[in-house]
Design a protein around this motif. Structure first.
Motif, PDB file in Angstrom:
ATOM      1  N   ILE A 114       0.824  -1.211   0.000  1.00  0.00           N
ATOM      2  CA  ILE A 114       0.000   0.000   0.000  1.00  0.00           C
ATOM      3  C   ILE A 114       0.856   1.259   0.000  1.00  0.00           C
ATOM      4  O   ILE A 114       0.508   2.263  -0.622  1.00  0.00           O
ATOM      5  CB  ILE A 114      -0.906  -0.006   1.255  1.00  0.00           C
ATOM      6  N   SER A 115       1.973   1.218   0.703  1.00  0.00           N
ATOM      7  CA  SER A 115       2.785   2.415   0.894  1.00  0.00           C
ATOM      8  C   SER A 115       3.913   2.505  -0.143  1.00  0.00           C
ATOM      9  O   SER A 115       3.915   3.368  -1.023  1.00  0.00           O
ATOM     10  CB  SER A 115       3.360   2.430   2.312  1.00  0.00           C
ATOM     11  N   TYR A 116       4.884   1.596  -0.043  1.00  0.00           N
ATOM     12  CA  TYR A 116       6.095   1.722  -0.857  1.00  0.00           C
ATOM     13  C   TYR A 116       5.919   1.267  -2.309  1.00  0.00           C
ATOM     14  O   TYR A 116       6.576   1.797  -3.214  1.00  0.00           O
ATOM     15  CB  TYR A 116       7.250   0.971  -0.199  1.00  0.00           C
ATOM     16  N   VAL A 117       5.082   0.282  -2.562  1.00  0.00           N
ATOM     17  CA  VAL A 117       4.948  -0.210  -3.943  1.00  0.00           C
ATOM     18  C   VAL A 117       4.418   0.882  -4.876  1.00  0.00           C
ATOM     19  O   VAL A 117       4.999   1.132  -5.943  1.00  0.00           O
ATOM     20  CB  VAL A 117       4.077  -1.486  -3.985  1.00  0.00           C
ATOM     21  N   PRO A 118       3.317   1.583  -4.523  1.00  0.00           N
ATOM     22  CA  PRO A 118       2.871   2.669  -5.419  1.00  0.00           C
ATOM     23  C   PRO A 118       3.925   3.757  -5.590  1.00  0.00           C
ATOM     24  O   PRO A 118       4.080   4.301  -6.693  1.00  0.00           O
ATOM     25  CB  PRO A 118       1.621   3.211  -4.708  1.00  0.00           C
ATOM     26  N   LEU A 119       4.648   4.081  -4.509  1.00  0.00           N
ATOM     27  CA  LEU A 119       5.689   5.108  -4.623  1.00  0.00           C
ATOM     28  C   LEU A 119       6.799   4.650  -5.560  1.00  0.00           C
ATOM     29  O   LEU A 119       7.354   5.449  -6.333  1.00  0.00           O
ATOM     30  CB  LEU A 119       6.267   5.422  -3.235  1.00  0.00           C
ATOM     31  N   ALA A 120       7.134   3.365  -5.514  1.00  0.00           N
ATOM     32  CA  ALA A 120       8.142   2.833  -6.428  1.00  0.00           C
ATOM     33  C   ALA A 120       7.664   2.925  -7.876  1.00  0.00           C
ATOM     34  O   ALA A 120       8.422   3.318  -8.772  1.00  0.00           O
ATOM     35  CB  ALA A 120       8.457   1.386  -6.053  1.00  0.00           C
ATOM     36  N   MET A 121       6.397   2.578  -8.107  1.00  0.00           N
ATOM     37  CA  MET A 121       5.860   2.619  -9.478  1.00  0.00           C
ATOM     38  C   MET A 121       5.834   4.045 -10.019  1.00  0.00           C
ATOM     39  O   MET A 121       6.052   4.281 -11.219  1.00  0.00           O
ATOM     40  CB  MET A 121       4.457   2.002  -9.491  1.00  0.00           C
TER      41      MET A 121
END
Length: 566
Positions: free
Chosen positions: A248-255
């Protein structure tokens, strides 16, 4: 991109998603390979039934909060059954069994596969290590970690847990036992405090009768629903769900960096290496297996980051036949745990709380803590009733329905039949305290390859952990403190679970910094091979939950990796 990334990250859990985001923001092209499924991604609308529409995903437009909410349910068995639940260690295809790990004796090895990894079902407790456990022990100092802690705490973000009845009773019991309020994130002396959790603050309309609970679940903020351990489907969108698991937090920011691609349903079976110009081993890629089709492929990269976790990272090293290191898989710590549950009468609770019940299943699953540097820590836990019955009364190294003579507690061991029914009848009037011992790494405790059992990915892990006499003494001291807290608060009956050592929840240290990896978390014996998970921790941090330290180290490792190779 899938075939020629700059960096391969193996595992999309607590550390892998973090280092991917950090590398992506520095312009490095990253491919994250994850063995399990992806919940809440439109490319896999039925992640446990079909292969899905795509091989990988790199756009936040693929993320769907409504889809996620439909897949992450409130049902305990649907989510946390270790054989059939969504949060299990196994392939997405539910026609196939979980991946086997050989753990002798009674055990619970609580990890799961999937984008987000084990943070999918963690309580989001985000604690810094005890400074005394770092300084003079680790190859780096505590002060070096603080800026990275602060960055992760700001990114998730980490907030102090709200006070519901069980937290109020916890603070009351700690004060009655003579402990002060600890008002710093850097615990150096015994004291209690609200739990720093990666959970958004409660919705401001939570007590407003004009909003239904259903409406609130679609709005931003924690609903105090108490489903932290089963995942959290509460929020207006995928990226704003209340519990900040890394999916929820880091994966979208990585994308959003435009440089990171995630590929689920992909099990890495071998780290590929070659000799460099100096005749030294260096990582060059990974051999993968599609968990739906069984197809095998190889992907090349300039750097490989292992982030598969404390059990899978040493297993992958050994199955890859990387250079022999006597500390690979060794030094396993497990925060040797126990549970103490106090039952209160209605009069006492009414006097303390203004209510005849505690209702421990309300609020953050664990929202209060007592730090005790030198021993470990104590935190409250309020699981939903089914899981509570299992962990409080169903797991023990003592016998069944034992009433052992003790000046401290009234009962110990597993409860069955009418005694279990009576205990759960009183569940709404209980406060349960989790004992977390700051156990030390010992060479005999390990993850090794099973010499007799192989699955489709190679020899399976054999896991062995026996606490030392000193660790047993520390756990017993914490048990006495927890029991004293409950008694002084007015508990009429105290039950001790006496958990068996093989309950694996806070595991660390099988690829220790200073032994297997250097202080930048690069492998001593294989250039361009890094590790970004709990396994690099030098010790058990003194007792605090390990995830935040893994995430802080992943941020630091990303900086050092880019500085050296890009």
């Amino acid at each position: 991109m899938t075939k020629r990334p700059d960096v391969i990250v193996i595992g999309a859990g607590g550390g892998g998603a973090v280092i991917a985001k950090e590398l992506g923001e520095m312009g490095v092209r990253v491919l994250v390979l994850e063995a399990g499924p992806w919940y809440g991604n439109k490319n896999w609308p039925e992640p446990n039934q079909t292969r899905g529409k795509a091989e990988d995903s790199s756009s936040t437009s693929d993320l769907d909060g409504s889809l996620y909410r439909s897949q992450i349910t409130r049902r305990e068995n649907d989510m946390n059954d270790v054989v059939t639940g969504k949060f299990r260690w196994g392939p997405a295809d539910r026609r196939r069994s979980p991946w086997y790990r050989n753990v002798p004796d009674q055990s619970l090895l609580w990890t799961n596969a999937g984008i987000g990894g084990t943070t999918l079902h963690y309580y989001a407790n985000s604690l810094r290590a005890f400074p005394e456990a770092i300084d003079g022990h680790w190859p780096i100092s505590y002060d070096e970690l603080v800026p990275y802690y602060e960055k992760v705490e700001d990114t998730l973000p980490v907030e102090f847990a709200p006070t519901t009845s069980k937290e109020a009773l916890f603070y009351y019991s700690a004060e009655k036992a003579g402990f002060p309020l600890n008002q710093t994130l850097d615990a150096t002396s015994p004291g209690y405090r609200p739990q720093p959790n990666a959970i958004l603050p409660p919705n401001e309309h939570l007590m407003d009768e004009n909003y239904s609970l259903e409406a609130l679940s679609h709005m931003e903020g924690c609903t105090l629903s108490g489903h932290c351990g089963q995942g959290c489907p509460y929020g207006p969108s995928y990226e704003r769900m209340a519990k900040r698991s890394t999916n929820i937090s880091y994966v979208p920011l990585a994308m959003k960096t435009g440089n990171v691609t995630f590929r689920p349903n992909t099990f890495v079976t071998k780290v590929l290496t070659e000799l460099d110009a100096n005749g030294e081993s260096m990582a060059t890629g990974a051999r993968i297996r599609d968990t739906w089709t069984g197809e095998v492929d190889e992907i090349r990269a300039q750097v490989v980051v292992m982030a598969g976790g404390v059990f899978e990272t040493p297993r992958l090293w050994l199955n890859s036949e990387l250079p022999h290191n006597p500390w690979v898989g060794r030094g396993l710590t497990n925060h040797y745990m126990d549970f103490i549950t106090g039952t209160f009468d209605e009069e006492t609770l009414t006097e303390i709380l203004g209510s005849p019940t505690v209702d421990p299943f309300v609020g953050h699953t664990s929202g209060a803590r007592l730090d005790y540097p030198g021993l470990g820590m104590i935190e409250n836990v309020g699981e939903s009733p089914g899981l509570a019955a299992q962990i409080l009364f169903g797991a023990s190294q003592a016998g069944y329905n034992e009433h052992l003579e003790s000046d401290l507690w009234d009962q110990t061991g597993r409860l069955t039949g009418s005694e279990l029914a009576d205990a759960m009848d009183d569940y709404r009037k209980t406060l349960s305290l989790l004992i977390v011992t700051g156990d030390e790494p010992h060479y005999r405790n390990r993850v090794a390859l099973d010499s007799h059992i192989t699955d489709e990915h190679g020899p399976v892990p054999f896991v062995h952990y026996v606490p030392s006499k000193e660790d047993e003494k520390k756990r017993f001291e914490l048990v006495k403190i927890a029991t004293d807290m409950l008694r002084k608060a007015g508990a009429t009956e105290v039950h001790r679970a006496d958990l068996n050592p093989n309950v694996y929840i806070h595991f660390e240290s099988t690829m220790r910094m200073g032994y297997v990896v250097d202080d930048a978390c690069e492998a001593y014996q294989v250039n361009r091979l890094y590790i970004a998970d709990n396994s690099v921790h030098y010790n058990s941090l003194g007792g605090p939950n390990p995830t935040l330290t893994t995430q802080a180290l992943a941020v630091r490792t990303a900086e050092l990796l880019v500085e050296k190779y890009f």
